[in-house]
Design an enzyme around this catalytic site. Structure first.
Site, PDB file in Angstrom:
ATOM      1  N   GLU A  73      -5.356  -4.490  11.027  1.00 26.61           N
ATOM      2  CA  GLU A  73      -4.127  -3.440  10.991  1.00 26.61           C
ATOM      3  C   GLU A  73      -4.413  -2.749  12.314  1.00 26.61           C
ATOM      4  OE1 GLU A  73      -2.479  -2.912   6.957  1.00 26.61           O
ATOM      5  OE2 GLU A  73      -3.610  -1.090   7.677  1.00 26.61           O
ATOM      6  N   ASN A 108       0.856  -1.269  -0.018  1.00 23.57           N
ATOM      7  CA  ASN A 108      -0.006  -0.009   0.034  1.00 23.57           C
ATOM      8  C   ASN A 108       0.781   1.237   0.029  1.00 23.57           C
ATOM      9  OD1 ASN A 108      -1.815   2.130   0.487  1.00 23.57           O
ATOM     10  ND2 ASN A 108      -2.181   1.262   2.512  1.00 23.57           N
ATOM     11  N   HIS A 134      -9.653   1.674   5.270  1.00 22.45           N
ATOM     12  CA  HIS A 134      -8.169   1.839   5.856  1.00 22.45           C
ATOM     13  C   HIS A 134      -8.207   2.824   7.016  1.00 22.45           C
ATOM     14  CE1 HIS A 134      -3.936   2.820   6.717  1.00 22.45           C
ATOM     15  NE2 HIS A 134      -3.397   1.729   5.912  1.00 22.45           N
ATOM     16  N   LYS A 159       0.209   4.319  -0.344  1.00 19.75           N
ATOM     17  CA  LYS A 159      -0.363   5.431   0.235  1.00 19.75           C
ATOM     18  C   LYS A 159      -0.192   6.704  -0.619  1.00 19.75           C
ATOM     19  CE  LYS A 159       0.043   3.354   4.761  1.00 19.75           C
ATOM     20  NZ  LYS A 159       0.503   3.247   6.277  1.00 19.75           N
ATOM     21  N   GLU A 184      -6.509   4.975   8.138  1.00 21.24           N
ATOM     22  CA  GLU A 184      -6.311   6.748   7.714  1.00 21.24           C
ATOM     23  C   GLU A 184      -7.184   7.057   6.930  1.00 21.24           C
ATOM     24  OE1 GLU A 184      -2.478   5.722   5.585  1.00 21.24           O
ATOM     25  OE2 GLU A 184      -1.460   5.106   7.653  1.00 21.24           O
ATOM     26  N   GLY A 208       2.729   2.304  10.859  1.00 19.31           N
ATOM     27  CA  GLY A 208       4.026   3.195  10.838  1.00 19.31           C
ATOM     28  C   GLY A 208       4.740   3.902  11.765  1.00 19.31           C
ATOM     29  N   SER A 247       3.628  -2.066  10.290  1.00 17.10           N
ATOM     30  CA  SER A 247       5.028  -2.051  10.548  1.00 17.10           C
ATOM     31  C   SER A 247       5.467  -3.262  10.241  1.00 17.10           C
ATOM     32  CB  SER A 247       5.559  -1.460  12.077  1.00 17.10           C
ATOM     33  OG  SER A 247       5.017  -0.368  12.142  1.00 17.10           O
TER      34      SER A 247
HETATM   35  P1  PGA Z   1       3.050   0.608   7.583  1.00 15.56           P
HETATM   36  O1  PGA Z   1       1.650   0.700   7.106  1.00 15.56           O
HETATM   37  O2  PGA Z   1       3.541  -0.851   6.966  1.00 15.56           O
HETATM   38  O3  PGA Z   1       3.744   1.622   7.032  1.00 15.56           O
HETATM   39  O4  PGA Z   1       2.971   0.162   9.031  1.00 15.56           O
HETATM   40  C1  PGA Z   1       0.560  -0.358   6.983  1.00 15.56           C
HETATM   41  C2  PGA Z   1      -0.677  -0.055   6.249  1.00 15.56           C
HETATM   42  O5  PGA Z   1      -1.152   1.083   6.519  1.00 15.56           O
HETATM   43  O6  PGA Z   1      -1.144  -0.616   5.569  1.00 15.56           O
END
Ligand code: PGA
Length: 263
Positions: free
Chosen positions: A170, A9, A98, A11, A100, A176, A216
């Site tokens: 997640e 992903n 997601h 982003k 976010e 992150g 992560s």
């Molecule tokens: P990350 O993000 O691997 O940077 O923690 C995962 C995601 O949001 O799918």
């Protein structure tokens, strides 16, 4: 058996020229690893890179995903992109719900549900995201939160034989941050998600739903997650931006092998 899945992903990263550079570098090796379906490999670039990625990925065995979609086929929704447009552009997957989007763009479980239905209608595989916040885990409500998200996002979904959904667990606090739950905590949540899916989708359909872990994930920790039969792969943010680490993750998932369908 459920083949392992790795979804990158990206982003809001990578312009079309950066997408081209990534795929030019990574695709020869990704194509070899993904050959024969031993690992389902998918990238989710920004909308502006989708046409270019679709051209480059054609015939490679590497799938293309959107990071979101609207639920309507078309209409007066300035700034939105419809599932019909994405399907025609070559997307076979859509990341939906997601955290976010939930946190910064007012995404609700109800809207995710509409999007899941629309993505399925247009022949895409929805990758439905669920996960608790730190305070929800600390107060013992993680499973309750995830259960509610799944029930609401998957309400009134009946999958026919050609349709598929995936679930990405997640935890918000792991995205992150470099923090992750322990492999045992992930297994426990995935077992719970599977049980919840059996209620929402029926036992037979739930048995084939890949449940991915995200938050992560990096080459240094992924094998400890992939070792579990309850973890069918990973959704990867930061570590998917670099061709070498993304390729390493895909290889690790392939080496971990498929998981048995859950009873
Ligand atoms: P990350 O993000 O691997 O940077 O923690 C995962 C995601 O949001 O799918």
């Amino acid at each position: 058996m459920i083949a392992p899945v790795v979804i990158g992903n990206w982003k809001m990263h990578k312009t079309p020229s950066e997408t081209e550079a990534f795929l030019s570098e990574a695709l020869p090796a990704l194509r070899d690893v993904a050959a024969g379906g031993a690992v389902v490999t998918v990238v989710a670039p920004a909308f502006t890179s989708i046409p270019l990625a679709a051209r480059m990925l054609a015939g490679s065995g590497v799938g293309l995903s959107a990071q979101d979609c609207h639920w309507s086929e078309e209409g007066a929704f300035t700034g939105e992109v419809s599932p019909k447009m994405l399907a025609e552009a070559g997307c076979r997957y859509a990341i939906l719900g997601h955290s976010e989007r939930r946190e910064f763009f007012a995404e609700t479980n109800h809207r995710v549900n509409l999007k899941v239905k629309a993505a399925l209608f247009w022949g895409m595989t929805p990758v439905v995201c669920v996960g608790e916040k730190r305070d929800e885990r600390d107060s013992g409500r993680a499973t309750l939160v995830v259960e509610r998200q799944l029930e609401r996002c998957l309400t009134e979904i009946t999958l026919d034989k050609s349709q598929r959904v995936m679930v990405a667990y997640e935890p918000v606090w792991a995205i992150g941050t470099g923090l992750t739950p322990s492999p045992a905590e992930i297994e426990e949540m995935h077992r719970f998600i599977h049980r919840t899916l059996a209620v929402a989708l029926g036992v037979e359909r739930a048995a084939g739903v890949p449940i991915l872990y995200g938050g992560s994930v990096a080459p240094g920790n992924a094998p400890s997650f992939f070792a579990s039969d309850l973890v069918d792969g990973a959704r990867v943010g930061g570590a998917s931006l670099d061709p070498n680490s993304f390729l390493a993750l895909v290889q690790q998932a392939r080496d971990a092998g498929p998981s048995a369908p859950r009873a």
